[in-house]
Design a protein around this motif. Structure first.
Motif, PDB file in Angstrom:
ATOM      1  N   PHE A   1       3.888  -2.221  18.082  1.00  0.00           N
ATOM      2  CA  PHE A   1       4.984  -2.260  17.110  1.00  0.00           C
ATOM      3  C   PHE A   1       5.069  -3.588  16.357  1.00  0.00           C
ATOM      4  O   PHE A   1       5.808  -3.690  15.377  1.00  0.00           O
ATOM      5  N   LEU A   2       4.333  -4.612  16.791  1.00  0.00           N
ATOM      6  CA  LEU A   2       4.295  -5.848  16.014  1.00  0.00           C
ATOM      7  C   LEU A   2       3.752  -5.616  14.607  1.00  0.00           C
ATOM      8  O   LEU A   2       4.071  -6.362  13.681  1.00  0.00           O
ATOM      9  N   PHE A   3       2.951  -4.579  14.452  1.00  0.00           N
ATOM     10  CA  PHE A   3       2.392  -4.269  13.135  1.00  0.00           C
ATOM     11  C   PHE A   3       3.472  -3.835  12.144  1.00  0.00           C
ATOM     12  O   PHE A   3       3.222  -3.784  10.940  1.00  0.00           O
ATOM     13  N   TYR A   4       4.675  -3.539  12.648  1.00  0.00           N
ATOM     14  CA  TYR A   4       5.768  -3.168  11.750  1.00  0.00           C
ATOM     15  C   TYR A   4       6.222  -4.349  10.897  1.00  0.00           C
ATOM     16  O   TYR A   4       6.960  -4.158   9.926  1.00  0.00           O
ATOM     17  N   TRP A   5       5.779  -5.577  11.224  1.00  0.00           N
ATOM     18  CA  TRP A   5       6.044  -6.705  10.332  1.00  0.00           C
ATOM     19  C   TRP A   5       5.366  -6.512   8.977  1.00  0.00           C
ATOM     20  O   TRP A   5       5.732  -7.169   7.994  1.00  0.00           O
ATOM     21  N   LEU A   6       4.394  -5.607   8.920  1.00  0.00           N
ATOM     22  CA  LEU A   6       3.722  -5.357   7.645  1.00  0.00           C
ATOM     23  C   LEU A   6       4.626  -4.617   6.654  1.00  0.00           C
ATOM     24  O   LEU A   6       4.415  -4.710   5.440  1.00  0.00           O
ATOM     25  N   MET A   7       5.629  -3.883   7.159  1.00  0.00           N
ATOM     26  CA  MET A   7       6.491  -3.123   6.247  1.00  0.00           C
ATOM     27  C   MET A   7       7.281  -4.020   5.298  1.00  0.00           C
ATOM     28  O   MET A   7       7.304  -3.767   4.081  1.00  0.00           O
ATOM     29  N   PRO A   8       7.966  -5.083   5.775  1.00  0.00           N
ATOM     30  CA  PRO A   8       8.640  -5.968   4.810  1.00  0.00           C
ATOM     31  C   PRO A   8       7.659  -6.649   3.864  1.00  0.00           C
ATOM     32  O   PRO A   8       8.008  -6.941   2.713  1.00  0.00           O
ATOM     33  N   VAL A   9       6.439  -6.908   4.325  1.00  0.00           N
ATOM     34  CA  VAL A   9       5.428  -7.487   3.429  1.00  0.00           C
ATOM     35  C   VAL A   9       5.109  -6.514   2.301  1.00  0.00           C
ATOM     36  O   VAL A   9       5.041  -6.902   1.121  1.00  0.00           O
ATOM     37  N   LEU A  10       4.937  -5.237   2.647  1.00  0.00           N
ATOM     38  CA  LEU A  10       4.664  -4.219   1.619  1.00  0.00           C
ATOM     39  C   LEU A  10       5.847  -4.067   0.673  1.00  0.00           C
ATOM     40  O   LEU A  10       5.666  -3.910  -0.546  1.00  0.00           O
ATOM     41  N   PHE A  11       7.058  -4.114   1.227  1.00  0.00           N
ATOM     42  CA  PHE A  11       8.253  -3.966   0.387  1.00  0.00           C
ATOM     43  C   PHE A  11       8.362  -5.113  -0.607  1.00  0.00           C
ATOM     44  O   PHE A  11       8.599  -4.888  -1.802  1.00  0.00           O
ATOM     45  N   VAL A  12       8.195  -6.333  -0.132  1.00  0.00           N
ATOM     46  CA  VAL A  12       8.294  -7.497  -1.016  1.00  0.00           C
ATOM     47  C   VAL A  12       7.190  -7.464  -2.069  1.00  0.00           C
ATOM     48  O   VAL A  12       7.414  -7.806  -3.241  1.00  0.00           O
ATOM     49  N   ALA A  13       5.995  -7.031  -1.673  1.00  0.00           N
ATOM     50  CA  ALA A  13       4.901  -6.933  -2.635  1.00  0.00           C
ATOM     51  C   ALA A  13       5.212  -5.922  -3.730  1.00  0.00           C
ATOM     52  O   ALA A  13       4.829  -6.097  -4.894  1.00  0.00           O
ATOM     53  N   ALA A  14       5.933  -4.851  -3.359  1.00  0.00           N
ATOM     54  CA  ALA A  14       6.236  -3.796  -4.324  1.00  0.00           C
ATOM     55  C   ALA A  14       7.459  -4.099  -5.178  1.00  0.00           C
ATOM     56  O   ALA A  14       7.489  -3.787  -6.372  1.00  0.00           O
TER      57      ALA A  14
ATOM     58  N   ASP B   1      18.148   4.825  -0.448  1.00  0.00           N
ATOM     59  CA  ASP B   1      16.861   4.171  -0.689  1.00  0.00           C
ATOM     60  C   ASP B   1      16.067   4.200   0.611  1.00  0.00           C
ATOM     61  O   ASP B   1      16.211   3.338   1.472  1.00  0.00           O
ATOM     62  N   ARG B   2      15.192   5.202   0.758  1.00  0.00           N
ATOM     63  CA  ARG B   2      14.483   5.398   2.020  1.00  0.00           C
ATOM     64  C   ARG B   2      13.453   4.302   2.283  1.00  0.00           C
ATOM     65  O   ARG B   2      13.210   3.931   3.437  1.00  0.00           O
ATOM     66  N   PHE B   3      12.821   3.773   1.225  1.00  0.00           N
ATOM     67  CA  PHE B   3      11.849   2.699   1.407  1.00  0.00           C
ATOM     68  C   PHE B   3      12.543   1.446   1.957  1.00  0.00           C
ATOM     69  O   PHE B   3      12.068   0.806   2.894  1.00  0.00           O
ATOM     70  N   LEU B   4      13.699   1.124   1.379  1.00  0.00           N
ATOM     71  CA  LEU B   4      14.469  -0.016   1.857  1.00  0.00           C
ATOM     72  C   LEU B   4      14.936   0.214   3.291  1.00  0.00           C
ATOM     73  O   LEU B   4      14.856  -0.677   4.140  1.00  0.00           O
TER      74      LEU B   4
END
Length: 280
Positions: A178-191, A28-31
């Motif tokens: 790299f603090l903007f990488y906190w957006l990735m778990p937000v996108l994952f949870v939203a999806a 699971d590459r997104f995870l």
């Protein structure tokens, strides 16, 4: 480029190919990318709390680069869903030196010489061979990989400009970006929701651990690149980093058991040689 700096960037290329292999090797590459991003963001948070912020002039670049990196992460995951590592990685990474060199010429006034032009031609030719040879690569797959290459070029040029405006603070610049990488778990949870993010901690701890380690490797790899961008020509730094296509093919063959034909080996060497020409 000084040989010492060039050697460090080549080491970053090896690190970069390694974390891409970790990402591609997970089912699971997104995870996996999300857990990599969490690792990167956590480390960056500790760094920004311990260092003074970079110069104010660099902040527009920090914000722009951070957002482009998130787009890059999503594009990379999409690319690896459609291609194996030996196909997607060279297309994405091989196309970026051309775009970085052009972007640096337009926005940072870095000249393109005859040797650079030769390198561009070699990289472009190698990419065409890789894209068309062996297993059939769909238009959608090629477009996904090329889109990834475009995002790489975009954030590299932004960071090349930004780190030079940071008043000699490449580490602080890197961490804030790299603090903007906190957006990735937000996108994952939203999806997908919260449960699919946390359940693998129990069901697949080794996979999560691999992703967390990949994040640490990633931040080291790109931190080196940002450090080198302070003084090295953007096209040269990018080109030396993109010799990682050769490392990627080796990793794909040895560890992921991917089939690599003789033609693809030659094409990857041509891409790498073209990248070296850009770096001279």
């Amino acid at each position: 480029m000084l040989s010492y700096t060039g050697g460090i960037v080549l080491f970053a290329a090896l690190l970069h190919a390694s974390w891409n292999a970790m990402l591609h090797g997970n089912r699971d590459r997104f995870l996996s990318m999300t857990w990599m991003s969490i690792s990167i963001a956590v480390v960056s948070t500790f760094v920004v709390l311990s260092l003074p912020p970079p110069a104010r002039a660099s902040w527009p670049c920090i914000v722009a680069s951070g957002l482009v990196h998130v787009l890059y992460n999503v594009s990379l995951v999409r690319s690896y869903r459609r291609n194996d590592l030996a196909q997607a990685y060279p297309i994405a990474r091989g196309s970026s030196p051309l775009l970085v060199t052009l972007g640096a010429a337009l926005f940072a006034h870095e000249a393109i010489g005859a040797l650079h032009a030769l390198g561009i031609a070699m990289i472009s030719g190698g990419i065409i061979v890789i894209a068309l040879q062996g297993r059939r690569v769909s238009r959608a797959g090629t477009l996904a990989a090329l889109t990834t290459g475009a995002t790489i070029a975009l954030y590299t040029v932004i960071d090349g400009i930004g780190v030079r405006l940071s008043d000699g603070q490449p580490l602080a610049y890197t961490a804030w970006m790299f603090l903007f990488y906190w957006l990735m778990p937000v996108l994952f949870v939203a999806a997908r929701g919260v449960a699919p993010l946390w359940m693998p901690l129990r069901s697949e701890p080794l996979s999560v651990g691999s992703s967390l380690a990949g994040g640490l490797v990633s931040i080291a790899a790109y931190g080196i690149v940002i450090w080198a961008l302070q003084s090295g020509a953007m096209g040269a730094v990018s080109a030396l980093r993109e010799t990682s296509v050769v490392f990627a093919v080796l990793i794909g063959r040895v560890f992921l058991r991917e089939t690599v034909s003789g033609t693809r080996w030659v094409a990857c060497v041509v891409v790498a040689a073209g990248a070296v020409c850009l770096g001279l």
